[in-house]
Design a protein around this motif. Sequence first.
Motif, PDB file in Angstrom:
ATOM      1  N   ASP A 103       0.769  -1.397  -0.099  1.00  0.00           N
ATOM      2  CA  ASP A 103      -0.163  -0.006   0.040  1.00  0.00           C
ATOM      3  C   ASP A 103       0.821   1.112  -0.012  1.00  0.00           C
ATOM      4  O   ASP A 103       0.680   2.243  -0.584  1.00  0.00           O
ATOM      5  CB  ASP A 103      -0.903   0.079   1.180  1.00  0.00           C
ATOM      6  N   PHE A 104       1.739   1.156   0.663  1.00  0.00           N
ATOM      7  CA  PHE A 104       2.823   2.514   0.930  1.00  0.00           C
ATOM      8  C   PHE A 104       3.445   2.688  -0.532  1.00  0.00           C
ATOM      9  O   PHE A 104       3.608   3.730  -0.979  1.00  0.00           O
ATOM     10  CB  PHE A 104       3.846   2.159   1.717  1.00  0.00           C
ATOM     11  N   MET A 105       3.963   1.385  -1.114  1.00  0.00           N
ATOM     12  CA  MET A 105       4.507   1.517  -2.652  1.00  0.00           C
ATOM     13  C   MET A 105       3.607   2.112  -3.553  1.00  0.00           C
ATOM     14  O   MET A 105       3.641   2.940  -4.518  1.00  0.00           O
ATOM     15  CB  MET A 105       4.923   0.301  -2.858  1.00  0.00           C
ATOM     16  N   GLY A 106       2.147   1.644  -3.262  1.00  0.00           N
ATOM     17  CA  GLY A 106       1.289   2.140  -4.302  1.00  0.00           C
ATOM     18  C   GLY A 106       0.959   3.716  -4.141  1.00  0.00           C
ATOM     19  O   GLY A 106       0.785   4.341  -5.055  1.00  0.00           O
ATOM     20  N   ASP A 107       0.965   4.147  -2.821  1.00  0.00           N
ATOM     21  CA  ASP A 107       1.028   5.758  -3.007  1.00  0.00           C
ATOM     22  C   ASP A 107       2.151   6.480  -3.304  1.00  0.00           C
ATOM     23  O   ASP A 107       1.957   7.542  -3.900  1.00  0.00           O
ATOM     24  CB  ASP A 107       0.924   6.107  -1.086  1.00  0.00           C
ATOM     25  N   LEU A 108       3.352   5.876  -3.165  1.00  0.00           N
ATOM     26  CA  LEU A 108       4.494   6.457  -3.853  1.00  0.00           C
ATOM     27  C   LEU A 108       4.347   6.312  -5.357  1.00  0.00           C
ATOM     28  O   LEU A 108       4.855   7.278  -6.033  1.00  0.00           O
ATOM     29  CB  LEU A 108       5.918   5.583  -3.393  1.00  0.00           C
ATOM     30  N   GLN A 109       4.075   5.250  -5.833  1.00  0.00           N
ATOM     31  CA  GLN A 109       3.741   5.395  -7.550  1.00  0.00           C
ATOM     32  C   GLN A 109       2.757   6.203  -7.776  1.00  0.00           C
ATOM     33  O   GLN A 109       3.167   6.918  -8.809  1.00  0.00           O
ATOM     34  CB  GLN A 109       3.114   3.894  -7.557  1.00  0.00           C
ATOM     35  N   ARG A 110       1.743   6.411  -7.170  1.00  0.00           N
ATOM     36  CA  ARG A 110       0.809   7.615  -7.656  1.00  0.00           C
ATOM     37  C   ARG A 110       1.437   8.973  -7.442  1.00  0.00           C
ATOM     38  O   ARG A 110       1.221   9.702  -8.364  1.00  0.00           O
ATOM     39  CB  ARG A 110      -0.637   7.596  -6.674  1.00  0.00           C
ATOM     40  N   TYR A 111       2.079   9.320  -6.279  1.00  0.00           N
ATOM     41  CA  TYR A 111       2.778  10.480  -6.190  1.00  0.00           C
ATOM     42  C   TYR A 111       3.708  10.906  -7.159  1.00  0.00           C
ATOM     43  O   TYR A 111       3.940  11.798  -8.093  1.00  0.00           O
ATOM     44  CB  TYR A 111       3.308  10.635  -4.730  1.00  0.00           C
ATOM     45  N   MET A 112       4.703   9.692  -7.752  1.00  0.00           N
ATOM     46  CA  MET A 112       5.547   9.935  -8.491  1.00  0.00           C
ATOM     47  C   MET A 112       4.963  10.145 -10.005  1.00  0.00           C
ATOM     48  O   MET A 112       5.501  10.755 -10.654  1.00  0.00           O
ATOM     49  CB  MET A 112       6.573   8.654  -8.565  1.00  0.00           C
ATOM     50  N   ASN A 113       3.831   9.345 -10.330  1.00  0.00           N
ATOM     51  CA  ASN A 113       3.481   9.536 -11.600  1.00  0.00           C
ATOM     52  C   ASN A 113       2.839  11.088 -11.741  1.00  0.00           C
ATOM     53  O   ASN A 113       2.764  11.680 -12.835  1.00  0.00           O
ATOM     54  CB  ASN A 113       2.233   8.576 -11.817  1.00  0.00           C
ATOM     55  N   ARG A 114       2.149  11.529 -10.675  1.00  0.00           N
ATOM     56  CA  ARG A 114       1.616  12.905 -10.707  1.00  0.00           C
ATOM     57  C   ARG A 114       2.725  13.910 -10.667  1.00  0.00           C
ATOM     58  O   ARG A 114       2.429  14.658 -11.667  1.00  0.00           O
ATOM     59  CB  ARG A 114       0.767  13.148  -9.597  1.00  0.00           C
ATOM     60  N   ARG A 115       3.775  13.483  -9.937  1.00  0.00           N
ATOM     61  CA  ARG A 115       4.789  14.826  -9.639  1.00  0.00           C
ATOM     62  C   ARG A 115       5.782  14.687 -10.939  1.00  0.00           C
ATOM     63  O   ARG A 115       6.291  15.666 -11.377  1.00  0.00           O
ATOM     64  CB  ARG A 115       5.422  14.524  -8.456  1.00  0.00           C
ATOM     65  N   LEU A 116       6.113  13.394 -11.440  1.00  0.00           N
ATOM     66  CA  LEU A 116       7.485  13.391 -12.303  1.00  0.00           C
ATOM     67  C   LEU A 116       7.221  12.536 -13.714  1.00  0.00           C
ATOM     68  O   LEU A 116       7.776  12.488 -14.582  1.00  0.00           O
ATOM     69  CB  LEU A 116       8.284  12.663 -11.684  1.00  0.00           C
ATOM     70  N   PHE A 117       5.515  12.515 -13.972  1.00  0.00           N
ATOM     71  CA  PHE A 117       5.194  11.992 -15.032  1.00  0.00           C
ATOM     72  C   PHE A 117       5.828  10.578 -15.447  1.00  0.00           C
ATOM     73  O   PHE A 117       6.268  10.554 -16.549  1.00  0.00           O
ATOM     74  CB  PHE A 117       5.007  12.794 -16.096  1.00  0.00           C
ATOM     75  N   LEU A 118       6.300   9.564 -14.570  1.00  0.00           N
ATOM     76  CA  LEU A 118       7.076   8.477 -14.844  1.00  0.00           C
ATOM     77  C   LEU A 118       6.453   7.570 -15.707  1.00  0.00           C
ATOM     78  O   LEU A 118       7.014   6.687 -16.168  1.00  0.00           O
ATOM     79  CB  LEU A 118       7.597   7.986 -13.694  1.00  0.00           C
ATOM     80  N   GLY A 119       4.841   7.531 -15.281  1.00  0.00           N
ATOM     81  CA  GLY A 119       4.114   6.170 -16.119  1.00  0.00           C
ATOM     82  C   GLY A 119       4.281   4.910 -15.484  1.00  0.00           C
ATOM     83  O   GLY A 119       4.115   4.126 -16.096  1.00  0.00           O
ATOM     84  N   LEU A 120       4.612   5.083 -14.020  1.00  0.00           N
ATOM     85  CA  LEU A 120       4.758   3.738 -13.484  1.00  0.00           C
ATOM     86  C   LEU A 120       3.295   2.821 -13.506  1.00  0.00           C
ATOM     87  O   LEU A 120       2.433   3.415 -13.199  1.00  0.00           O
ATOM     88  CB  LEU A 120       5.278   3.908 -11.971  1.00  0.00           C
ATOM     89  N   PHE A 121       3.509   1.655 -13.789  1.00  0.00           N
ATOM     90  CA  PHE A 121       2.317   0.749 -14.196  1.00  0.00           C
ATOM     91  C   PHE A 121       1.947  -0.078 -12.919  1.00  0.00           C
ATOM     92  O   PHE A 121       0.915  -0.434 -12.557  1.00  0.00           O
ATOM     93  CB  PHE A 121       2.606   0.354 -15.385  1.00  0.00           C
ATOM     94  N   SER A 122       3.042  -0.734 -12.420  1.00  0.00           N
ATOM     95  CA  SER A 122       2.941  -1.855 -11.564  1.00  0.00           C
ATOM     96  C   SER A 122       4.122  -2.036 -10.493  1.00  0.00           C
ATOM     97  O   SER A 122       5.363  -1.307 -11.125  1.00  0.00           O
ATOM     98  CB  SER A 122       2.662  -3.179 -12.090  1.00  0.00           C
ATOM     99  N   TYR A 123       4.103  -2.719  -9.632  1.00  0.00           N
ATOM    100  CA  TYR A 123       5.347  -2.781  -8.600  1.00  0.00           C
ATOM    101  C   TYR A 123       5.346  -4.261  -8.329  1.00  0.00           C
ATOM    102  O   TYR A 123       4.483  -5.080  -8.003  1.00  0.00           O
ATOM    103  CB  TYR A 123       4.964  -2.106  -7.632  1.00  0.00           C
ATOM    104  N   GLU A 124       6.765  -4.729  -8.398  1.00  0.00           N
ATOM    105  CA  GLU A 124       7.129  -6.113  -7.761  1.00  0.00           C
ATOM    106  C   GLU A 124       8.188  -6.095  -6.713  1.00  0.00           C
ATOM    107  O   GLU A 124       9.024  -5.298  -6.968  1.00  0.00           O
ATOM    108  CB  GLU A 124       7.448  -6.893  -9.078  1.00  0.00           C
ATOM    109  N   CYS A 125       8.065  -6.811  -5.803  1.00  0.00           N
ATOM    110  CA  CYS A 125       9.256  -6.897  -5.066  1.00  0.00           C
ATOM    111  C   CYS A 125       9.425  -8.102  -4.104  1.00  0.00           C
ATOM    112  O   CYS A 125       8.557  -8.889  -4.219  1.00  0.00           O
ATOM    113  CB  CYS A 125       8.946  -5.751  -3.606  1.00  0.00           C
ATOM    114  N   HIS A 126      10.315  -8.072  -3.377  1.00  0.00           N
ATOM    115  CA  HIS A 126      10.718  -9.766  -2.806  1.00  0.00           C
ATOM    116  C   HIS A 126      11.610  -9.262  -1.489  1.00  0.00           C
ATOM    117  O   HIS A 126      12.284  -8.324  -1.546  1.00  0.00           O
ATOM    118  CB  HIS A 126      11.667 -10.697  -3.602  1.00  0.00           C
ATOM    119  N   PHE A 127      11.272 -10.065  -0.598  1.00  0.00           N
ATOM    120  CA  PHE A 127      12.420 -10.090   0.687  1.00  0.00           C
ATOM    121  C   PHE A 127      13.730 -10.480   0.036  1.00  0.00           C
ATOM    122  O   PHE A 127      13.631 -11.569  -0.883  1.00  0.00           O
ATOM    123  CB  PHE A 127      11.802 -10.988   1.573  1.00  0.00           C
ATOM    124  N   ALA A 128      14.707 -10.192   0.410  1.00  0.00           N
ATOM    125  CA  ALA A 128      16.326 -10.583   0.093  1.00  0.00           C
ATOM    126  C   ALA A 128      16.966 -10.876   1.437  1.00  0.00           C
ATOM    127  O   ALA A 128      16.980 -10.112   2.371  1.00  0.00           O
ATOM    128  CB  ALA A 128      16.887  -9.698  -0.714  1.00  0.00           C
TER     129      ALA A 128
END
Length: 231
Positions: A103-128
Amino acid sequence: MSALSSTPFDGTHNGGTSDNGSNDTLFESIAQGLQTQGYAITQAALPLTLTAGLLLRVSQLPEYQFAVAGTGRQQEHQLNGFVRRDKIRWLNDEHPAEQAWLDFMGDLQRYMNRRLFLGLFSYECHFAHYQPGDFYRKHMDAFRGQSNRVLTTVLYLNPDWETQDGGELVMYRDDDHNEELLRLVPRFGTLVTFLSEEFPHEVLPARRDRYSIAGWFRLNASTNHRADPPR
């Protein structure tokens, strides 16, 4: 060695939410870092309860849920112990702490798309999980024109980590030389965000168990015949 002290905006920010619970101040500092130098480093980025919950979650996962990490995707995926030796486990929405991170990353995605017009579409992540002696040699998360990874994020989950524990993230200025841009100790709660196509980087050998969440925002590169990112 580090560009943090030599740039007008050093990309370093102490995190946390504003009085109204918004992450906008934090997200704006990340946007400024990306805009001016291509990366941002945020200390104590998340509420302590969430970071601690993520550490508890990864430390309690059974070993069989982790897989030896490889390089490449799908048909090009291969295991190479010379390049990397960490083990990974992909996050999903079935656990509250993992859902809160997504959810936190979803909020970051929306902010970066609005602020920097990056066109971020999805997010994937893993524990390392890097066990003592594990490393990840110099590599790129994305190559220009060959991948749709745009923005990399790494959250560190290592309390009381000291320089002598190793496992530093080393970022380089370019792929043609070994000039270090910065070297970062993976301390608990630190969030690193950088443009995936810009910075070669590596993880130096750890001397104790090292945990993190590595993730990537991706563009939508789907075609009529192939879904990308895979859903």
